[in-house]
Enzyme design. Structure first.
Site, short mmCIF file in Angstrom:
data_model
loop_
_atom_site.label_atom_id
_atom_site.label_comp_id
_atom_site.label_asym_id
_atom_site.label_seq_id
_atom_site.Cartn_x
_atom_site.Cartn_y
_atom_site.Cartn_z
N SER A 299 -7.92 -24.93 -6.36
CA SER A 299 -9.24 -24.56 -5.86
C SER A 299 -9.81 -25.68 -4.99
O SER A 299 -9.19 -26.06 -4.00
CB SER A 299 -10.15 -24.19 -7.03
OG SER A 299 -11.34 -23.58 -6.58
N GLU B 36 -8.42 -12.50 -5.16
CA GLU B 36 -9.32 -13.64 -4.94
C GLU B 36 -10.13 -13.47 -3.66
O GLU B 36 -9.59 -13.10 -2.62
CB GLU B 36 -8.54 -14.94 -4.82
CG GLU B 36 -7.74 -15.33 -6.02
CD GLU B 36 -7.30 -16.79 -5.95
OE1 GLU B 36 -8.14 -17.63 -5.57
OE2 GLU B 36 -6.16 -17.09 -6.30
N HIS C 142 -8.63 -15.85 -9.39
CA HIS C 142 -8.72 -17.25 -9.01
C HIS C 142 -8.30 -18.16 -10.17
O HIS C 142 -8.72 -17.97 -11.31
CB HIS C 142 -10.17 -17.57 -8.61
CG HIS C 142 -10.36 -18.94 -8.05
ND1 HIS C 142 -9.84 -19.33 -6.85
CD2 HIS C 142 -11.02 -20.02 -8.55
CE1 HIS C 142 -10.17 -20.58 -6.62
NE2 HIS C 142 -10.88 -21.02 -7.63
#
Length: 297
Positions: free
Chosen positions: A142, A236, A266
């Site tokens: 991320s 996502e 995610h």
């Protein structure tokens, strides 16, 4: 993969929605990490990497000269050694490498470029400790994926040796949030939505240009970066960050593998003990690292 597995993870996230309070948000991400159990053969050692709090993990099959330097996710404002500890240890097992996870400074208390400075310090610590650059995989999830890319860009600009490979899991590479999937995947992504990303970006940027290459490496010169594995879930809102990033790396003549995992959300790696696809994605990472890091001579 049985759909019930990812459905149970989605239900878990719904059962404890993200709070508005920053301290509670940080605690929630640590709680998600605590749902996984550390295997008994993992050795965990606290460390300091160039003045930055860190943590080593290793498993019996780890090559001590091969290191995965990991930068956690959490939008630059949350995430910790605890939140990703079990996942990082499993990634190291698959890579047959030691892992060094970094507790870089978080916004809003420490906005850009604090996290980048910490990542650079940790990488230089490894080099100073005798770990060869070509035997390091720099990885991040991320925001940590975007941070890993920014770290490589700074290292390249400084003429310093680059790691043997790069792993980006669900990377956030565009703080301008210009990808179409921000809207088209909004209904199926249970975690990341535009208002939340905008809040995170404001806290981290602290007035910096959201298109700056060291905060949004999608817009950077990506030439001469090491072989890269990008893993992203099809569910996502950040899907387009990965797809566009892979294209930009390919256009810059970088060896890049884009792996899109159907139905995954995610940062699904964090739930590898609950998801067969989480375990498979870490196994894919392990093969990638073993194939690209130089063998000891």
């Amino acid at each position: 993969m049985a759909s019930s597995e990812i459905d149970r993870v989605r239900a878990l996230l719904v059962s404890r929605p993200r709070p508005s309070d920053l301290a509670e948000r940080r605690e929630r991400l640590d709680w998600l990490g605590s749902l996984s159990t550390m295997p008994g053969d993992v050795r965990v050692e606290p460390a300091e990497a160039g003045g930055v709090p860190a943590e080593w993990t290793s498993t019996p099959g780890a090559d001590p000269a091969r290191v995965l330097l990991f930068l956690h996710g959490g939008g630059y404002v949350s995430g910790s050694l605890a939140s990703h500890r079990v996942m990082v240890a499993e990634a190291g097992r698959e890579a047959r490498a030691r892992t060094l996870a970094l507790a870089y400074r978080l916004a809003p208390e420490h906005p850009f470029p604090a996290a980048l400075e910490d990542a650079l310090a940790a990488y230089r610590f490894l080099l100073g400790s005798g770990i060869a650059a070509e035997r390091i995989c720099l990885g991040g999830e991320s925001a940590g994926g975007g941070l890993a890319l920014a770290t490589l860009i700074r290292l390249r600009e400084a003429g310093e040796p680059l790691p043997g490979c790069l792993w980006c899991a669900s990377p956030w590479a565009d703080l301008e949030m210009s990808g179409a999937s921000i809207e088209t995947k909004d209904a199926v992504d249970p975690i990341i939505h535009r208002p939340y990303l905008a809040e995170l970006a404001t806290a981290y940027l602290n007035g910096a240009d959201p298109r700056g290459p060291l905060v949004s490496p999608l817009h950077a010169d990506l030439a001469r970066l090491p072989p890269t594995l990008i893993q992203v879930g099809s569910a996502e809102t950040l899907l387009d960050d990965s797809v566009r990033l892979a294209g930009a790396l390919a256009a810059a003549d970088v060896a890049v593998t884009l792996s899109v995992w159907p139905h995954m959300i995610h940062a699904w790696h964090l739930f590898h003990q609950q998801l067969a696809q989480g375990r498979a994605s870490l196994a894919q990472l392990g093969r990638f690292v073993r194939n690209h890091l130089a063998e000891e001579v």
